[in-house]
Design a protein around this motif. Structure first.
Motif, short mmCIF file in Angstrom:
data_model
loop_
_atom_site.label_atom_id
_atom_site.label_comp_id
_atom_site.label_asym_id
_atom_site.label_seq_id
_atom_site.Cartn_x
_atom_site.Cartn_y
_atom_site.Cartn_z
N ALA A 241 -4.38 1.90 7.06
CA ALA A 241 -3.14 1.23 7.49
C ALA A 241 -2.23 0.97 6.30
CB ALA A 241 -3.49 -0.08 8.19
N CYS A 242 -2.81 0.49 5.19
CA CYS A 242 -2.00 0.17 4.03
C CYS A 242 -1.46 1.43 3.36
CB CYS A 242 -2.84 -0.65 3.05
SG CYS A 242 -1.86 -1.33 1.72
N ASP A 243 -2.31 2.47 3.28
CA ASP A 243 -1.85 3.73 2.69
C ASP A 243 -0.65 4.27 3.46
OD1 ASP A 243 -3.64 3.76 0.66
OD2 ASP A 243 -4.98 5.27 1.52
N ALA B 2 -11.40 -3.50 -0.91
CA ALA B 2 -10.76 -4.67 -1.54
C ALA B 2 -9.26 -4.44 -1.75
CB ALA B 2 -11.43 -4.96 -2.88
N TYR B 3 -8.58 -5.55 -1.74
CA TYR B 3 -7.13 -5.56 -1.95
C TYR B 3 -6.88 -5.75 -3.44
CZ TYR B 3 -2.55 -7.97 -2.02
OH TYR B 3 -1.28 -8.40 -2.29
N ASN B 4 -6.07 -4.91 -4.04
CA ASN B 4 -5.76 -5.04 -5.47
C ASN B 4 -4.65 -6.09 -5.62
OD1 ASN B 4 -4.95 -4.78 -8.11
ND2 ASN B 4 -5.24 -2.56 -8.15
N MET C 206 1.55 2.52 5.12
CA MET C 206 2.73 1.69 4.80
C MET C 206 3.26 2.02 3.41
SD MET C 206 3.13 0.28 7.55
CE MET C 206 4.66 -0.54 7.14
N MET C 207 2.33 2.19 2.47
CA MET C 207 2.75 2.51 1.09
C MET C 207 3.52 3.83 1.07
SD MET C 207 1.72 0.15 -1.12
CE MET C 207 2.34 -0.99 0.08
N ASP C 208 3.00 4.77 1.84
CA ASP C 208 3.65 6.08 1.94
C ASP C 208 5.05 5.96 2.53
OD1 ASP C 208 2.86 8.48 1.08
OD2 ASP C 208 2.13 9.23 3.02
N ILE D 168 -7.89 -9.07 4.57
CA ILE D 168 -8.63 -8.63 3.37
C ILE D 168 -7.93 -9.08 2.09
CG2 ILE D 168 -7.58 -6.33 3.17
CD1 ILE D 168 -11.30 -7.16 2.62
N ARG D 169 -6.65 -9.45 2.20
CA ARG D 169 -5.92 -9.90 1.01
C ARG D 169 -6.45 -11.24 0.50
NH1 ARG D 169 -0.01 -9.79 3.19
NH2 ARG D 169 -1.17 -10.63 4.96
N ASN D 170 -7.24 -11.94 1.34
CA ASN D 170 -7.85 -13.21 0.89
C ASN D 170 -9.04 -12.97 -0.04
OD1 ASN D 170 -6.16 -14.93 2.29
ND2 ASN D 170 -7.35 -14.75 4.16
N GLY E 177 -3.34 3.22 -2.15
CA GLY E 177 -4.51 2.64 -2.81
C GLY E 177 -4.38 1.16 -3.11
N LEU E 178 -3.38 0.49 -2.52
CA LEU E 178 -3.27 -0.96 -2.75
C LEU E 178 -4.52 -1.65 -2.18
CD1 LEU E 178 -1.68 -3.44 -3.60
CD2 LEU E 178 -0.42 -3.36 -1.46
N ILE E 179 -4.94 -1.17 -1.03
CA ILE E 179 -6.28 -1.56 -0.55
C ILE E 179 -7.13 -0.32 -0.73
CG2 ILE E 179 -7.71 -2.32 1.39
CD1 ILE E 179 -5.29 -3.63 2.61
N GLY E 180 -8.27 -0.47 -1.35
CA GLY E 180 -9.10 0.71 -1.60
C GLY E 180 -10.55 0.32 -1.78
N ASP F 69 3.40 -5.02 -4.95
CA ASP F 69 3.53 -3.89 -4.03
C ASP F 69 3.23 -4.25 -2.57
OD1 ASP F 69 4.39 -2.28 -5.99
OD2 ASP F 69 2.57 -1.05 -6.16
N CYS F 70 2.62 -5.40 -2.31
CA CYS F 70 2.32 -5.75 -0.91
C CYS F 70 3.61 -6.15 -0.21
CB CYS F 70 1.32 -6.90 -0.83
SG CYS F 70 1.06 -7.44 0.87
N ILE F 71 3.97 -5.41 0.83
CA ILE F 71 5.24 -5.68 1.52
C ILE F 71 5.03 -6.65 2.69
CG2 ILE F 71 6.34 -3.52 0.81
CD1 ILE F 71 5.61 -2.43 3.64
N ASP F 72 3.86 -7.28 2.72
CA ASP F 72 3.54 -8.31 3.71
C ASP F 72 3.81 -7.86 5.14
OD1 ASP F 72 2.43 -10.72 4.17
OD2 ASP F 72 4.23 -11.92 3.82
N CYS F 73 3.43 -6.60 5.42
CA CYS F 73 3.69 -6.05 6.75
C CYS F 73 2.61 -6.45 7.75
CB CYS F 73 3.76 -4.53 6.66
SG CYS F 73 2.19 -3.81 6.09
N ASN F 74 1.51 -6.97 7.27
CA ASN F 74 0.40 -7.44 8.11
C ASN F 74 -0.37 -6.33 8.82
OD1 ASN F 74 -0.32 -10.15 8.02
ND2 ASN F 74 -0.10 -10.33 10.25
N GLN F 75 -0.10 -5.08 8.50
CA GLN F 75 -0.78 -3.97 9.19
C GLN F 75 -2.28 -3.96 8.91
OE1 GLN F 75 0.60 -1.92 11.56
NE2 GLN F 75 2.19 -3.46 11.26
N CYS F 76 -2.67 -4.38 7.69
CA CYS F 76 -4.11 -4.41 7.35
C CYS F 76 -4.84 -5.44 8.22
CB CYS F 76 -4.30 -4.71 5.87
SG CYS F 76 -3.42 -6.15 5.29
N VAL F 77 -4.13 -6.51 8.58
CA VAL F 77 -4.74 -7.54 9.43
C VAL F 77 -4.76 -7.06 10.88
CG1 VAL F 77 -4.60 -9.97 10.15
CG2 VAL F 77 -3.83 -9.31 7.86
S1 SF4 Z 1 -1.03 -3.29 4.81
FE1 SF4 Z 1 -0.81 -3.26 2.60
S2 SF4 Z 1 1.30 -3.79 2.30
FE2 SF4 Z 1 0.86 -4.36 4.39
S3 SF4 Z 1 0.24 -6.51 4.24
FE3 SF4 Z 1 -1.60 -5.30 4.07
S4 SF4 Z 1 -1.89 -5.07 1.88
FE4 SF4 Z 1 0.23 -5.69 2.17
#
Ligand code: SF4
Ligand code: SF4
Length: 466
Positions: A300-302, A241-243, A304-306, A283-285, A313-316, A266-274
């Motif tokens: 993917a999100c970890d 799930a997306y926090n 980007m966060m790094d 998954i952000r939906n 852990g934004l998605i975890g 914290d979501c930088i809208d990079c779309n990598q999770c998609v």
């Molecule tokens: S990978 Fe993480 S930061 Fe990038 S869009 Fe998805 S939730 Fe947001």
């Protein structure tokens, strides 16, 4: 956004376009901690899957599901049609376990253990990346005209897909008909095993279509387990799930600005999770039926966060209630009840397995027969069905428990029952004319194997009423 607008995404399927045609998913090649763990689990399971039908325990195939001969072997232990109730019990336990597991851990099984995902993501998809490149190259290739490069790549990919499907089909058959029988089909001329050869080709074609065309459609629309998620999951279920509390408001990354002070999450809208999702969802939906919990978006999100210096852990792997309230996993009443039920059923299974007899016998009157009288002696003809689940061979002798009631004549004098086999034979019970004065009487037949009493069962004598 109001609730209806928030749920708008549920009106569409990620793999179906506005025109109703299928949208082909080109997922980005996954990498990261979870993907490495998945590789270990997957390759371990694949090795077991391919080896199991060729391993032997006391000369028996390790696992066999021979539906045609109704013979099943699980970890070297033979199960016969008479053990059907044990199978039914195991099946019930399996269903309860799946329900319980899903309530607590969501669809984790799908992403980590299901053969469909393992074959797709760890074999077929990796070959695709190897031949056609990562997702951007694959998209470009799909749009490119049919030039020499594209034709060669497609031929190479689909030929390898076909060969692997062929190997899977053979393994699948080895579980059903046994590896020895499969070897006979493989090593003899086709004309001698035309049926087996056709079965291999059909299975190969099915697997090829599943992994080259159907792909994520199996998980999102065909698999019944996936369709059950809506009724099994609740707010306490652990899912990928997306926090959203931490992630929203999403906004592109700008290293010069202080995001928190600008009200940006914290979501930088990079779309990598998609991009990385094999079922094409965002998954952000929120939790969606299509999510197979493969955890690729966590990696993917970890990553980007790094890269932008934010906490991972934004998605975890977390529950909806956990995100809302910050609480950990809860033992709800539903989870407790299923756990108790599972323990009871499991105990029942262990008791049944421990008390399972190696030898079974049933006696029936010969079909259509009654009794015959000759020289003051009444005869009844019976049929005995013997099942030997052990590997020992027996010389069988039938003797009445109470010899004063009559005597048994075996139609076949040397009744031999080999290990792990069944035997059906006739025998006659002779008793004096006055032996069954009421017209019918129950007698006990003792079955001796190699001189030792191995089973006792009843037979009903019928004779004239005096
Ligand atoms: S990978 Fe993480 S930061 Fe990038 S869009 Fe998805 S939730 Fe947001
Ligand atoms: S949303 Fe994430 S966990 Fe779910 S299927 Fe897509 S990548 Fe896998």
């Amino acid at each position: 956004m109001n609730e209806i607008e928030e749920d708008e995404f549920r009106n569409r399927i990620a793999t179906v376009g506005e025109d109703g045609k299928r949208l082909w998913i080109f997922p980005k090649k996954p990498s990261g901690k979870f993907f490495n763990y998945r590789k270990i689990v997957s390759y371990g399971l694949l090795i077991f899957l391919f080896l199991a039908p060729h391993l032997r325990v006391n000369g028996k195939q390790l696992i066999l599901f021979n539906l045609l001969e109704r013979k099943f072997i699980i970890f070297g232990k033979v199960f016969w049609p008479q053990d059907l109730w044990l199978f039914a019990l195991t099946l019930i336990i399996g269903v309860v376990f799946v329900i319980l597991f899903t309530i607590i851990y969501g669809r984790l099984f799908c992403g980590w253990v299901c053969p469909q995902t393992i074959f797709m993501e760890m074999i077929f998809r990796r070959i695709e990346y190897w031949i056609e490149g990562d997702y951007t190259h694959q998209k470009k290739l799909a749009k490119a005209p049919w030039n020499r490069d594209k034709i060669l790549k497609k031929i190479a990919k689909h030929s390898i897909f076909w060969v692997i499907s062929f190997l899977i089909a053979n393994t699948f058959l080895a579980y059903i008909i046994g590896s020895d029988e499969l070897w006979k089909i493989q090593s003899s001329p086709i004309s001698e095993h035309l049926g087996g050869f056709i079965a291999i080709i059909i299975f190969t074609t099915v697997f090829y279509i599943v992994f080259s065309r159907l792909r994520e459609q199996v998980c999102t629309t065909i698999c019944p387990y996936g369709r059950l998620q809506g009724v099994l999951l609740d707010g306490n279920t652990m899912v990928v799930a997306y926090n959203y509390i931490r992630g929203e408001n999403r906004a592109k990354f700008n290293k010069k600005e202080e995001r928190a002070t600008l009200g940006k999450g914290d979501c930088i809208d990079c779309n990598q999770c998609v991009n990385v999702c094999p079922t094409g969802i965002d998954i952000r939906n929120g939790t969606q039926l299509e999510c197979v919990n493969c955890t690729a978006c966590i990696d993917a999100c970890d990553h980007m966060m790094d890269s932008v210096g934010l906490q991972k852990g934004l998605i975890g792997f977390q529950s909806e209630n956990g995100i809302k309230t910050g609480t950990k996993f809860q033992w709800t009443r539903r989870v407790k009840s299923y756990t108790v039920l599972l323990i009871v059923l499991f105990a029942l299974l262990v008791i049944s397995l421990l008390s399972r007899k190696d030898f079974e016998a049933t006696i029936f009157r010969q079909r259509g027969s009654t009794f015959q009288i000759e020289n003051g002696i009444v005869t009844n003809v019976f049929e005995i069905n013997l099942t030997n689940k052990s590997s020992e061979n027996y010389k069988i002798k039938l003797i009445l428990d109470d010899p004063s009631k009559g005597e048994i004549e075996q139609v076949v004098k040397k009744m031999e029952l080999n290990g792990e086999s069944m035997l059906k034979e006739r025998f006659i019970i002779r008793f004096p004319f006055k032996g069954v004065s009421t017209g019918r009487e129950k007698v006990t037949v003792n079955i001796y194997g190699n001189g030792k009493l191995i089973e006792s069962t009843d037979a009903k004598l019928i004779g004239p009423i005096l």
